[in-house]
Design a protein around this motif. Structure first.
Motif, mmCIF file in Angstrom:
data_model
loop_
_atom_site.group_PDB
_atom_site.id
_atom_site.type_symbol
_atom_site.label_atom_id
_atom_site.label_comp_id
_atom_site.label_asym_id
_atom_site.label_seq_id
_atom_site.Cartn_x
_atom_site.Cartn_y
_atom_site.Cartn_z
ATOM 1 N N SER A 122 -30.004 -40.807 -31.272
ATOM 2 C CA SER A 122 -30.294 -39.381 -31.097
ATOM 3 C C SER A 122 -31.326 -39.171 -29.996
ATOM 4 O O SER A 122 -31.283 -38.182 -29.269
ATOM 5 C CB SER A 122 -30.802 -38.776 -32.408
ATOM 6 N N PHE A 123 -32.255 -40.102 -29.896
ATOM 7 C CA PHE A 123 -33.254 -40.067 -28.820
ATOM 8 C C PHE A 123 -32.559 -40.119 -27.466
ATOM 9 O O PHE A 123 -32.822 -39.311 -26.576
ATOM 10 C CB PHE A 123 -34.198 -41.257 -28.985
ATOM 11 N N ARG A 124 -31.636 -41.060 -27.346
ATOM 12 C CA ARG A 124 -30.886 -41.182 -26.102
ATOM 13 C C ARG A 124 -30.103 -39.886 -25.816
ATOM 14 O O ARG A 124 -30.115 -39.371 -24.704
ATOM 15 C CB ARG A 124 -29.937 -42.372 -26.201
ATOM 16 N N ALA A 162 -30.818 -36.956 -26.801
ATOM 17 C CA ALA A 162 -31.761 -35.879 -26.482
ATOM 18 C C ALA A 162 -32.264 -35.992 -25.047
ATOM 19 O O ALA A 162 -32.370 -34.990 -24.338
ATOM 20 C CB ALA A 162 -32.932 -35.897 -27.459
ATOM 21 N N THR A 163 -32.572 -37.216 -24.603
ATOM 22 C CA THR A 163 -33.076 -37.355 -23.237
ATOM 23 C C THR A 163 -32.008 -36.954 -22.225
ATOM 24 O O THR A 163 -32.318 -36.415 -21.170
ATOM 25 C CB THR A 163 -33.551 -38.795 -22.939
ATOM 26 N N ALA A 206 -29.411 -34.747 -22.920
ATOM 27 C CA ALA A 206 -29.164 -33.309 -23.080
ATOM 28 C C ALA A 206 -30.264 -32.485 -22.423
ATOM 29 O O ALA A 206 -30.010 -31.420 -21.864
ATOM 30 C CB ALA A 206 -29.068 -32.952 -24.562
ATOM 31 N N PHE A 207 -31.482 -32.989 -22.484
ATOM 32 C CA PHE A 207 -32.624 -32.293 -21.885
ATOM 33 C C PHE A 207 -32.353 -31.935 -20.429
ATOM 34 O O PHE A 207 -32.772 -30.877 -19.940
ATOM 35 C CB PHE A 207 -33.870 -33.184 -21.991
ATOM 36 N N GLU A 226 -30.079 -28.389 -18.863
ATOM 37 C CA GLU A 226 -30.619 -27.098 -18.412
ATOM 38 C C GLU A 226 -31.240 -27.205 -17.021
ATOM 39 O O GLU A 226 -31.157 -26.279 -16.216
ATOM 40 C CB GLU A 226 -31.624 -26.553 -19.436
ATOM 41 N N TRP A 227 -31.832 -28.365 -16.732
ATOM 42 C CA TRP A 227 -32.426 -28.563 -15.403
ATOM 43 C C TRP A 227 -31.347 -28.806 -14.361
ATOM 44 O O TRP A 227 -31.559 -28.539 -13.169
ATOM 45 C CB TRP A 227 -33.447 -29.696 -15.453
ATOM 46 N N ILE A 243 -33.806 -30.502 -32.453
ATOM 47 C CA ILE A 243 -33.391 -31.103 -31.179
ATOM 48 C C ILE A 243 -32.175 -32.008 -31.353
ATOM 49 O O ILE A 243 -31.277 -32.026 -30.512
ATOM 50 C CB ILE A 243 -34.569 -31.862 -30.528
ATOM 51 N N THR A 244 -32.120 -32.731 -32.466
ATOM 52 C CA THR A 244 -30.997 -33.661 -32.669
ATOM 53 C C THR A 244 -29.639 -32.948 -32.594
ATOM 54 O O THR A 244 -28.779 -33.366 -31.807
ATOM 55 C CB THR A 244 -31.176 -34.411 -34.007
ATOM 56 N N PRO A 245 -29.418 -31.875 -33.366
ATOM 57 C CA PRO A 245 -28.110 -31.209 -33.253
ATOM 58 C C PRO A 245 -27.933 -30.477 -31.921
ATOM 59 O O PRO A 245 -26.840 -30.488 -31.344
ATOM 60 C CB PRO A 245 -28.105 -30.220 -34.430
ATOM 61 N N LEU A 246 -29.012 -29.861 -31.443
ATOM 62 C CA LEU A 246 -28.920 -29.137 -30.171
ATOM 63 C C LEU A 246 -28.486 -30.081 -29.054
ATOM 64 O O LEU A 246 -27.643 -29.729 -28.207
ATOM 65 C CB LEU A 246 -30.285 -28.504 -29.855
ATOM 66 N N ALA A 247 -29.046 -31.278 -29.043
ATOM 67 C CA ALA A 247 -28.711 -32.248 -27.992
ATOM 68 C C ALA A 247 -27.223 -32.595 -28.043
ATOM 69 O O ALA A 247 -26.554 -32.636 -27.010
ATOM 70 C CB ALA A 247 -29.555 -33.507 -28.148
ATOM 71 N N ILE A 257 -25.162 -29.665 -26.764
ATOM 72 C CA ILE A 257 -25.251 -29.567 -25.299
ATOM 73 C C ILE A 257 -24.384 -30.648 -24.652
ATOM 74 O O ILE A 257 -23.590 -30.375 -23.749
ATOM 75 C CB ILE A 257 -26.721 -29.697 -24.838
#
Lengths: 547, 547
Positions: free
Chosen positions: A278-280, A282-283, A285-286, A289-290, A353-357, A360
């Motif tokens: 999930s960390f991966r 998230a990084t 998915a982050f 937006e950028w 963040i986990t589901p949002l990532a 995305i």
């Protein structure tokens, strides 16, 4: 009527009949007797999929300090029409998974034919012979909607059935090691009660020896090493189970160079796997937006990332490309959310963040359709009925793994928008998600159901000849960083296409010189996260005006 | 009436009067004449805060291959009552920032008194003498509510004023390097038009030479190195500005070992800084939900993280502790969101993880109040009027920087819940956020306004004697990983407190043996993200029952 199982190469294998089981168990019994006399432990690996087949071979290949094999492995797989072919193939010494790592085929051949430490079977009775059972049965997460992982559930049926069958067959002192990525709590709160109940029915007083340890397998050239020569996390339900799993892993993996992390409880090991992936997710998915910010404000996000990842603390920043696919990252977080409610009984929503990532990542690739439409529009060509060539079907560079690839969604979206799709991928001969889209992997998993007009994609075939694929295209989408695509020559592309085309770069594949060259050739270029493309276009147009 | 500026040590400096400006400019003129004759470039650093003071010294300390200084630095600061004291202090060779890096004081002393390459001034006329201007004026982000960064704005006033003043004074060919972390687009779309307009008013046809390059300063023992010996990103508005900034940075920083990343446009450099810090904020915020999951399901998140970060791709995973403070991480993402709307004019909401991460980080520490309440409740002590000792006021271990520390929110929340707070921190003598809570840094920034009953906190003083601080406490909150706190002895703590207490571990400071010891001593323990604590308690209680 005899049923058949068809291998990917088209070979037909008749499924075993009732009468074959007794004979098969006798074969195994005989083998096991010999192997025990050689002092070897019997390890049954359940599930011969992507992980199980290779893990089984790694265990079968294990040796002691004198170079002598220490384990005899029985790979087990239910004899379904979809999967049975793996068993006769494995027993010839042929790998049932096509891997980019040459060691996979060599190791399987060596263990089956030379060392004779590896056999495959279809009978659950194999479990009766086990000292150790390794569970590599998949635990999927089924999503009910696109871009909303909260709306879904863990698919526990196969796993729960496996736990019950294992407990009905194994000797009470056998270690059961769950390697599957599961919803945190599964080992202690699902597997343990199921197995204990089955033990009691058999009149066994002992509690099952259950452990969890997750693999960190990575498709690609270092497939075997990613199982054998990599750090492991493990734990056991009881102190005895914990000691047994530590002993087993030390015997089969390279734990001297890659020490084990032994945690207190299986839920900690299960949670570690979910947090890790999930960390991966998230990084990655982050950056979505950028990526959009960059596109809209003249920023080349690929250069920005390169400038940032110079910092050792930021070195794992990766440009997300067109979506994040593969088997793990799209689902693992879902198992976490599901466990919180359905295993642990909480009602509140703590996961943000986990589901949002995942949401995305699951929808990021759809933006490529928008860029393709915009690029074609700039050339005054309608997207509907445009011929579009997608370069790359797999989810990752230089492998042939198409599971949940962003490319699939690009094809599906552009198809419902009316475009005509072609695909090229040097690593993918069959794109099963389309060729068998009504059955593969199952209709519950197929992304087809989220898009309209997908019927014609049954006929989608992966072209291996790039020149031929290019002929007459209106647009080319560079979707995967296969090394074949990193240095394509703009002149040759345009010539093969028969004139200027739209080029959509999803993965920072084109450098500025190539982007400029495409514009000079009259092409239109768009890039995911690459807002500077417009500036290059203006420069080219400015020069033209001056020239 | 003469106004005074008070240094942190209590020394009073009269602010300069109108008559002092002419004399000061003559002093600078004289110095500059000498310095130019030595072949040195004149660099004016605007803003002598946390970054500016040290950057100024780094530039003043720069030398050529023969070891000879190449720059003369004039540090500039407006003569406000709050900040003027920095100027006379600096001119004695005394650092205006208290740093844990001994090199700061040494370098400033060396440059001012020995090398004589550094002076400080209050007059904008210094800008007239500049070859290079380095802008280190802060650009804050003001939040209107707690836990909702979208509800806020960039505080551009000081920065915009600086751009105008610079353009009114500098020679047209001076390079202006913006080092401040700004809303992406600021250099090209805010600074450039302001300065160009001012140039035109002065009859200057040339366009201002504007560049952006951000620092990556890190409070702590390697403060100077984090400015001088670290990778930099830069860009310029024009090709000339870009070449000038590259030349300048190569002359003052260790770019041989830490090469520059030169980007195409300043907005790329500005965006890189925001993405870099937002990435860090996101990776930390991601763990908040898993911290709660861990607490509720018997998982020790600190052990899980240690098991995960063995992987090189996951080595930057950090347990978030009680909130994420410091000057940068809570605000930088906000500058990005704000820029998208207010500089670039977009209306849609593309930012998801960036603001969510800040909101999560900004409120994470409040959960510590809940754990404290629960721990005291387990001891049948009400939180209201309980004596609670907080160990650690700063936002980071082994530094004395309290800006936006999680500890501040813990104090504020527990205070409004009725507890009596005490604080210990070996690095913090004055916790200005409380001592000057009505003025520091400004009421717009103060977190005070989000909590009730904060008046009594004006009297909060930081105790330096741990034993004294412990006397009679009901609860101890371990909030920061200062090395002093890593090996505290449970027996001694309980003895100093005068009996069993509640211990709240916010940062994985207690190992399992210490947690067990606290329970054995009759204490109650809770830990942020440490769900296994309850298991240790049950073990201890079980043994007691048996014993």
């Amino acid at each position: 009527m005899v049923q058949y199982s068809l291998s990917p190469d088209g070979e037909r294998f008749p499924l075993p009949g009732q009468e074959d089981y007794q004979k098969e168990f006798e074969r195994l019994n005989e083998l096991v007797k010999q192997q025990r006399s050689l002092g070897r432990e019997i390890v049954v690996v359940m599930g011969l999929g992507f992980v199980g087949a290779v893990m089984a071979a790694v265990v079968a290949d294990a040796k002691d300090k004198n170079g002598k094999p220490t384990k005899f492995v029985i790979g087990m797989q239910r004899p379904s029409t979809r999967s049975y072919w793996k068993i006769p193939l494995l027993n010839r010494g042929v790998s049932p998974v096509s891997a980019d790592d040459p060691e996979v085929a060599l190791m399987i051949h060596r263990c089956v034919n030379d060392k004779k430490t590896f056999t495959a079977t279809f009978t659950y009775d194999a479990l009766k012979l086990a000292d150790v059972v390794v569970v590599d049965v998949q635990c999927d997460y089924l999503k009910e909607s696109l871009g909303n992982v909260q709306d879904g559930r863990a698919d526990m049926a196969a796993l729960e059935e496996s736990f019950e069958i294992i407990a009905q067959h194994i000797p009470p002192e056998a270690l059961v090691l769950i390697e599957t990525t599961v919803a945190p709590g599964t080992t202690e709160q699902i597997a343990y009660p199921i197995m204990k109940k089955a033990f009691r029915k058999r009149g066994i007083d002992k509690d099952p020896l259950l452990a969890h340890s997750y693999e960190r397998v990575m498709p690609g050239r270092n497939y075997v090493a990613s199982i054998r020569d990599f750090w492991r996390v493990c734990s056991g339900v009881t102190e005895e189970a914990k000691q047994r799993v530590v002993k087993f892993l030390k015997e089969v993996l390279n734990t001297e160079k890659f020490p084990l992390s032994v945690l207190d409880r299986p839920i900690e090991s299960e949670t570690a796997k979910i947090v890790e992936n999930s960390f991966r997710a998230a990084t990655l998915a982050f950056l979505d937006e950028w990526s959009l910010f960059a596109e809209r404000n003249g920023v080349d996000l690929t250069k920005v990332i390169n400038a940032i990842k110079v910092r050792p603390t930021h070195s794992n920043m990766i440009f997300p490309g067109p979506g994040i696919g593969g088997y793990c990252l799209p689902k693992d977080g879902g198992l976490g959310l599901w466990a919180y409610r359905h295993i642990h009984g909480f009602e509140d929503d703590i996961f943000k963040i986990t589901p949002l990532a995942i949401d995305i990542n699951d929808t990021r690739s759809l933006h490529v359709a928008q860029l393709t439409r915009d690029a074609l529009r700039n050339m005054s060509r309608p997207l509907a009925s445009a011929e579009i060539l997608l370069l790359g079907a797999s989810y990752r560079e230089d492998v042939g793994d198409t599971r949940y690839s962003g490319s699939e969604l690009i094809v599906r979206r552009l198809t419902e928008m009316g475009a005509e799709l072609r695909v090229h991928d040097p690593y993918v001969t069959h794109w099963w998600e389309f060729e068998k889209q009504d059955e593969y992997p199952s209709s519950d998993h197929s992304l087809k159901r989220f898009f309209r007009g997908q019927e014609k994609l049954k006929d989608l075939r992966v072209e291996q000849d790039l020149k031929k694929a290019l002929d007459g295209t209106d647009a080319v989408i560079l979707a995967v960083r296969h090394h074949h695509y990193l240095n394509l020559d703009p002149e040759e592309i345009v010539t093969s296409a028969g004139g200027p085309i739209a080029v959509i770069d999803c993965f920072g594949i084109l450098d500025d010189a190539k982007i400029k060259r495409y514009f000079e050739l009259g092409c239109e270029v768009k890039g995911l996260g690459r807002g500077h493309v417009k500036r290059i276009k203006d420069q080219v147009n400015g020069r033209r005006d001056e020239g």
